[in-house]
Design a protein around this motif. Structure first.
Motif, PDB file in Angstrom:
ATOM      1  N   UNK A  24       0.859  -1.178   0.000  1.00 60.73           N
ATOM      2  CA  UNK A  24       0.000   0.000   0.000  1.00 60.73           C
ATOM      3  C   UNK A  24       0.898   1.232   0.000  1.00 60.73           C
ATOM      4  N   UNK A  25       0.360   2.291  -0.568  1.00 61.09           N
ATOM      5  CA  UNK A  25       1.130   3.534  -0.642  1.00 61.09           C
ATOM      6  C   UNK A  25       0.802   4.386   0.563  1.00 61.09           C
ATOM      7  N   UNK A  26       1.817   4.734   1.332  1.00 59.23           N
ATOM      8  CA  UNK A  26       1.667   5.595   2.496  1.00 59.23           C
ATOM      9  C   UNK A  26       1.983   7.025   2.066  1.00 59.23           C
ATOM     10  N   UNK A  27       0.950   7.858   2.030  1.00 58.06           N
ATOM     11  CA  UNK A  27       1.106   9.234   1.553  1.00 58.06           C
ATOM     12  C   UNK A  27       2.073  10.016   2.437  1.00 58.06           C
ATOM     13  N   UNK A  28       1.964   9.836   3.751  1.00 60.37           N
ATOM     14  CA  UNK A  28       2.823  10.587   4.674  1.00 60.37           C
ATOM     15  C   UNK A  28       4.297  10.217   4.523  1.00 60.37           C
ATOM     16  N   UNK A  30       5.515   8.776   1.813  1.00 57.56           N
ATOM     17  CA  UNK A  30       5.823   8.898   0.389  1.00 57.56           C
ATOM     18  C   UNK A  30       6.542   7.644  -0.138  1.00 57.56           C
ATOM     19  N   UNK A  31       6.063   6.476   0.322  1.00 57.64           N
ATOM     20  CA  UNK A  31       6.629   5.206  -0.120  1.00 57.64           C
ATOM     21  C   UNK A  31       5.595   4.098   0.062  1.00 57.64           C
TER      22      UNK A  31
END
Length: 170
Positions: A24-28, A30-31
């Motif tokens: 999953x992409x973790x926005x905070x 950025x990875x």
């Protein structure tokens, strides 16, 4: 002309190990971070109509490919040898996919009767409406069902010789 060594009824053995495709992409941050469980089997059942009669799933781990170790590769190897299918698709992270494919090829040896296809994605399967994950999965399933025995890497609609490349991050 259709391949004589494959049928549409052939069961595909899916082995998941993690990587971006299972993340999953973790926005905070950025990875991406690996999920605890692969969404791929549910996706394949829902959208590709690969039910339990056509797909067998073996989860090995959910790791970044740089964390795949000899124990994980041994588990993949044993899973292939003990499965009744000859068509295997392994999801894997892109950073070390060619390295793992070469190691598995060596483990299987010269008398390999299995078709093993490694794949993954540059974007997670879930969370991005446009991504390469679904395309790579479909191409890998087709390659596993139609290719001669051997170990391959499939990305971007291409079947790569595992000895020919070091990385997809050129």
């Amino acid at each position: 002309m259709y391949p004589t060594h494959s049928t549409s009824a052939q069961k595909v053995h899916l082995i998941t190990t993690g990587g971006t495709i299972d993340s999953y992409y973790d926005i905070d941050a950025c990875t991406v971070f690996p999920l605890s469980e692969s969404p791929i089997p549910a996706y394949l059942k829902k959208y590709i109509r690969l039910d339990d009669n056509k797909l067998q799933h073996t989860p090995i781990c959910c790791k970044d490919s740089r964390e795949i170790d000899e124990h994980d590769l041994s588990s993949i190897y044993q899973s292939i040898l003990t499965n009744d299918s000859r068509a295997h698709v392994i999801t894997h992270g892109t950073f070390t996919v060619f390295d793992s494919a070469r190691k598995l090829k060596a483990m299987l040896g010269d008398n390999n009767r299995h078709t093993v296809v490694f794949t993954g994605a540059m974007w997670p399967l879930e969370g991005f409406s446009l991504n390469d994950a679904a395309f790579n999965l479909g191409a890998s399933i087709m390659a596993a069902k139609c290719s001669a025995p051997g170990v391959y890497v499939v990305f971007f609609g291409e079947v790569y010789d595992v000895e020919a490349m070091e990385s997809l991050h050129a």
